[in-house]
Design a protein around this motif. Structure first.
Motif, PDB file in Angstrom:
ATOM      1  N   THR A  81      -0.861  12.129  14.023  1.00 43.29           N
ATOM      2  CA  THR A  81      -0.583  10.677  14.166  1.00 43.29           C
ATOM      3  C   THR A  81       1.007  10.795  12.889  1.00 43.29           C
ATOM      4  O   THR A  81       1.527   9.689  13.500  1.00 43.29           O
ATOM      5  CB  THR A  81      -1.523   9.638  13.907  1.00 43.29           C
ATOM      6  OG1 THR A  81      -2.409  10.351  14.403  1.00 43.29           O
ATOM      7  CG2 THR A  81      -1.755   8.384  13.734  1.00 43.29           C
ATOM      8  N   LYS A  82       0.734  11.361  12.594  1.00 43.67           N
ATOM      9  CA  LYS A  82       2.084  10.755  11.418  1.00 43.67           C
ATOM     10  C   LYS A  82       3.393  11.415  12.086  1.00 43.67           C
ATOM     11  O   LYS A  82       4.287  11.611  11.960  1.00 43.67           O
ATOM     12  CB  LYS A  82       1.749  12.428   9.873  1.00 43.67           C
ATOM     13  CG  LYS A  82       0.863  11.629   8.857  1.00 43.67           C
ATOM     14  CD  LYS A  82       0.701  11.982   7.509  1.00 43.67           C
ATOM     15  CE  LYS A  82       0.091  10.974   6.624  1.00 43.67           C
ATOM     16  NZ  LYS A  82       0.406  11.462   5.233  1.00 43.67           N
ATOM     17  N   GLN A  83       2.952  13.097  12.479  1.00 46.88           N
ATOM     18  CA  GLN A  83       4.355  13.076  13.189  1.00 46.88           C
ATOM     19  C   GLN A  83       4.762  12.429  14.538  1.00 46.88           C
ATOM     20  O   GLN A  83       6.179  11.986  14.067  1.00 46.88           O
ATOM     21  CB  GLN A  83       3.845  14.290  13.907  1.00 46.88           C
ATOM     22  CG  GLN A  83       4.869  15.077  14.831  1.00 46.88           C
ATOM     23  CD  GLN A  83       6.546  15.754  13.952  1.00 46.88           C
ATOM     24  OE1 GLN A  83       4.892  16.861  13.008  1.00 46.88           O
ATOM     25  NE2 GLN A  83       7.269  16.045  14.276  1.00 46.88           N
ATOM     26  N   HIS A  84       4.218  11.940  15.437  1.00 49.94           N
ATOM     27  CA  HIS A  84       4.325  10.786  15.929  1.00 49.94           C
ATOM     28  C   HIS A  84       4.805   9.314  15.326  1.00 49.94           C
ATOM     29  O   HIS A  84       6.021   9.032  15.634  1.00 49.94           O
ATOM     30  CB  HIS A  84       2.929  10.390  17.284  1.00 49.94           C
ATOM     31  CG  HIS A  84       3.486   8.666  17.411  1.00 49.94           C
ATOM     32  ND1 HIS A  84       4.118   9.092  18.153  1.00 49.94           N
ATOM     33  CD2 HIS A  84       2.869   7.900  17.404  1.00 49.94           C
ATOM     34  CE1 HIS A  84       4.385   7.820  19.041  1.00 49.94           C
ATOM     35  NE2 HIS A  84       3.497   6.778  18.418  1.00 49.94           N
ATOM     36  N   LEU A  85       4.268   8.680  14.227  1.00 55.94           N
ATOM     37  CA  LEU A  85       4.529   8.010  13.404  1.00 55.94           C
ATOM     38  C   LEU A  85       6.027   8.065  12.910  1.00 55.94           C
ATOM     39  O   LEU A  85       7.396   7.421  12.912  1.00 55.94           O
ATOM     40  CB  LEU A  85       4.235   7.145  12.480  1.00 55.94           C
ATOM     41  CG  LEU A  85       2.262   6.448  12.478  1.00 55.94           C
ATOM     42  CD1 LEU A  85       1.634   5.743  11.455  1.00 55.94           C
ATOM     43  CD2 LEU A  85       2.430   5.500  13.923  1.00 55.94           C
ATOM     44  N   ALA A  86       6.071  10.078  12.573  1.00 60.19           N
ATOM     45  CA  ALA A  86       8.063   9.985  11.863  1.00 60.19           C
ATOM     46  C   ALA A  86       8.608   9.558  12.515  1.00 60.19           C
ATOM     47  O   ALA A  86       9.812   9.462  13.292  1.00 60.19           O
ATOM     48  CB  ALA A  86       7.625  11.408  11.480  1.00 60.19           C
ATOM     49  N   GLY A  87       8.983  10.188  14.342  1.00 55.45           N
ATOM     50  CA  GLY A  87       9.728  10.093  15.774  1.00 55.45           C
ATOM     51  C   GLY A  87       9.620   9.057  15.399  1.00 55.45           C
ATOM     52  O   GLY A  87      10.709   8.104  16.123  1.00 55.45           O
TER      53      GLY A  87
ATOM     54  N   ASP B 209       0.862  -1.200  -0.163  1.00 55.06           N
ATOM     55  CA  ASP B 209       0.180   0.235  -0.490  1.00 55.06           C
ATOM     56  C   ASP B 209       1.064   0.900  -0.352  1.00 55.06           C
ATOM     57  O   ASP B 209       1.886   0.909   0.878  1.00 55.06           O
ATOM     58  CB  ASP B 209      -0.981   0.573   1.503  1.00 55.06           C
ATOM     59  CG  ASP B 209      -2.072  -0.589   1.153  1.00 55.06           C
ATOM     60  OD1 ASP B 209      -1.943  -1.230   0.338  1.00 55.06           O
ATOM     61  OD2 ASP B 209      -3.309  -0.961   2.077  1.00 55.06           O
ATOM     62  N   TYR B 210       0.387   2.249   0.163  1.00 53.77           N
ATOM     63  CA  TYR B 210       0.651   3.392  -0.252  1.00 53.77           C
ATOM     64  C   TYR B 210       1.765   4.305   1.283  1.00 53.77           C
ATOM     65  O   TYR B 210       0.798   3.192   2.344  1.00 53.77           O
ATOM     66  CB  TYR B 210       0.229   4.381  -0.885  1.00 53.77           C
ATOM     67  CG  TYR B 210      -0.145   5.173  -1.980  1.00 53.77           C
ATOM     68  CD1 TYR B 210       1.190   5.220  -2.837  1.00 53.77           C
ATOM     69  CD2 TYR B 210      -1.069   4.561  -2.973  1.00 53.77           C
ATOM     70  CE1 TYR B 210       0.719   4.805  -3.901  1.00 53.77           C
ATOM     71  CE2 TYR B 210      -1.305   4.682  -4.144  1.00 53.77           C
ATOM     72  CZ  TYR B 210      -0.743   5.310  -5.067  1.00 53.77           C
ATOM     73  OH  TYR B 210      -0.178   4.959  -6.166  1.00 53.77           O
ATOM     74  N   ALA B 211       2.743   4.477   2.120  1.00 56.44           N
ATOM     75  CA  ALA B 211       3.254   4.385   2.833  1.00 56.44           C
ATOM     76  C   ALA B 211       1.882   5.678   3.635  1.00 56.44           C
ATOM     77  O   ALA B 211       1.539   5.775   3.195  1.00 56.44           O
ATOM     78  CB  ALA B 211       4.316   5.635   3.179  1.00 56.44           C
ATOM     79  N   ILE B 212       2.327   5.256   5.202  1.00 57.71           N
ATOM     80  CA  ILE B 212       1.026   6.275   5.939  1.00 57.71           C
ATOM     81  C   ILE B 212       2.353   7.716   6.070  1.00 57.71           C
ATOM     82  O   ILE B 212       2.422   8.817   5.908  1.00 57.71           O
ATOM     83  CB  ILE B 212       0.958   5.605   7.054  1.00 57.71           C
ATOM     84  CG1 ILE B 212      -0.300   4.113   7.307  1.00 57.71           C
ATOM     85  CG2 ILE B 212       0.267   6.542   7.724  1.00 57.71           C
ATOM     86  CD1 ILE B 212      -0.208   3.613   8.203  1.00 57.71           C
TER      87      ILE B 212
ATOM     88  N   THR C  44       1.636  17.741   7.121  1.00 57.94           N
ATOM     89  CA  THR C  44       0.095  17.529   7.307  1.00 57.94           C
ATOM     90  C   THR C  44      -0.711  16.434   6.970  1.00 57.94           C
ATOM     91  O   THR C  44       0.059  15.660   6.532  1.00 57.94           O
ATOM     92  CB  THR C  44       0.204  18.236   6.107  1.00 57.94           C
ATOM     93  OG1 THR C  44       0.709  18.416   4.420  1.00 57.94           O
ATOM     94  CG2 THR C  44       0.034  19.512   5.946  1.00 57.94           C
ATOM     95  N   GLY C  45      -1.781  16.456   7.432  1.00 58.53           N
ATOM     96  CA  GLY C  45      -2.598  15.272   8.114  1.00 58.53           C
ATOM     97  C   GLY C  45      -2.604  14.747   5.897  1.00 58.53           C
ATOM     98  O   GLY C  45      -3.228  15.447   5.432  1.00 58.53           O
TER      99      GLY C  45
END
Lengths: 157, 264
Positions: free
Chosen positions: B244-250, B184-187, B235-236
């Motif tokens: 959520t994306k910011q958290h996952l990037a961490g 799938d496309y990346a989150i 950006t979401g």
């Protein structure tokens, strides 16, 4: 895009020549022009895998390729691989393991699965799942499909 | 239209202007045609142009032709050995049947924010070669990606090849991607490189891949994670909000940091 072009390709071992509209997809060409309706058109955006066929030995999406792009190519469909018995063991295993219900995804599943089996080496269940990740089945929940493929792979020793 | 040479293709593109679109593997263009998101007057199928194919290694630089497919990258011994970041990334690109057709050049030229290669190009400081009627030019990845599906490519130009430095002894790279399902496309994704300098290229956190420049300069993981907040203007999207994306990037930064810091 309304332009028509002459193409010649080998489909299931038989050379065919046709004039096709440039916009015609390979899957539609196979189904509507050659009456090879085993290959299914599902999502038409490359997601579901029902249209999987072989072009020059590699599996591709029939809905993401234009018929004109297959000019000069060797195309094999589920009908061709059934007739040649290449799929026989896999078809038997799908039948025995209940690896299909409505059957819409099955031709694409067989084509994708055979792409692993023809490599003649072992694969883990995880690798089988990764290889089938581009083929959707809305009936079985995939377990039985992976079981069937695993059985054929094991049978190759 | 199926030109046999690059010159012929450039000629056709110039003659037909904006109505013409370049067709390589077609794994993004054809879906967009199918969905009627795009309706060019003419498709210029560049797939038989031999000079856009092949992978060559010359004095620590790996040159990859624009028409090299994902499957070819996946199978290439040169890529596995000299550009392991790409070898890791390609396993996250869609599914086998799509990898057999889709190309490196096509992915870079499209510049999908969720795509793997643009971030790899940024992390590896790749040079993207572009040809037009006025000749060839090389553009660094950092200047090539301009925005959402937007690149430095001008009308009538074609991506011809990409050059990346071969990974040297002692250099490390790691590719990480979070997606709902395989292919799938990346989150959120991260292409990371550590050599003389460290580069963390995040993707699908905004309209284009971003280098986390401050995080890369930090000595400790805690400082880097803190710096990441200012590095990324996340950006979401439809499925995942910005927090959520910011958290996952961490999370990805931490995993990459640990992998880059431990010996193989």
């Amino acid at each position: 895009m309304e332009q028509a072009l002459d193409i010649t390709l080998t489909v299931n071992g038989v050379e065919v020549s046709r004039r096709v509209a440039a916009r015609t997809h390979l899957v539609d060409f196979l189904r509507e022009e050659l009456d090879l309706t085993g290959t299914h058109a599902g999502c038409e955006q490359g997601v579901c895998g029902a249209c999987t066929v072989r072009v020059n030995g590699d599996i591709v999406r029939g809905c993401l390729m234009l018929a004109v792009q297959a000019d000069g190519c060797r195309v094999d469909t589920v009908e061709g691989l059934s007739d040649s018995k290449e799929l026989a063991a896999l078809q038997q295993a799908f039948h025995e393991k209940n690896a299909l219900q409505c059957g819409f995804c099955t031709p694409g599943m067989l084509m994708a699965a055979q792409d692993l089996i023809k490599q003649k080496r072992p694969f883990t269940r995880e690798q089988i799942r990764a290889h089938l990740s581009g083929n959707y089945c809305r009936c079985t929940g995939y377990q039985a499909i992976v079981d069937a493929i695993e059985e054929v792979l094991d049978g190759q020793g | 239209m199926k030109p046999r040479s690059l010159d012929e293709a450039l000629e056709v593109l110039e003659r037909h202007g904006e109505g013409a679109r370049v067709l390589a593997g077609g794994q993004s263009l054809i879906p967009s045609l199918n969905m009627r998101l795009s309706s060019p007057e003419l498709l210029v199928d560049i797939s038989s142009i031999g000079s856009l194919k092949g992978i060559t290694l010359d004095q620590d630089v790996v040159r990859i032709g624009a028409l090299v497919t994902h499957a070819e990258l996946e199978r290439s011994a040169e890529i596995a050995r000299h550009v392991p970041l790409l070898a890791e990334a390609v396993r996250h690109v869609a599914h086998p049947a799509i990898r057999n057709r889709g190309t490196l050049g096509g992915s870079l030229a499209l510049a999908d924010p969720a795509a793997e290669y643009p971030a790899c190009a940024l992390a590896l400081e790749a040079t993207i070669f572009i040809s037009g009627k006025r000749g060839e030019r090389g553009v660094k990845a950092a200047h090539f990606f301009k925005g959402l599906f937007e690149t430095d490519l001008k009308p009538g130009e074609i991506v011809t090849a990409v050059e990346v430095p071969a990974q040297l002894d002692g250099e490390r790279s790691v590719f990480l991607e979070l997606a709902r399902r395989q292919g799938d496309y990346a989150i959120v994704g991260l292409a990371a490189f550590r050599g003389a300098e460290t580069r963390f290229a995040f993707f699908n956190v905004g309209p284009k891949p971003v280098l986390a420049k401050n995080a890369a300069l930090k000595k400790s993981l805690a400082e880097a994670k803190e710096a990441l907040k200012a590095d990324l203007l996340v950006t979401g999207d439809l499925y995942t909000d910005a927090a959520t994306k910011q958290h996952l990037a961490g999370v990805l930064l931490e995993r990459a940091w640990n992998k880059l810091s431990t010996s193989h």
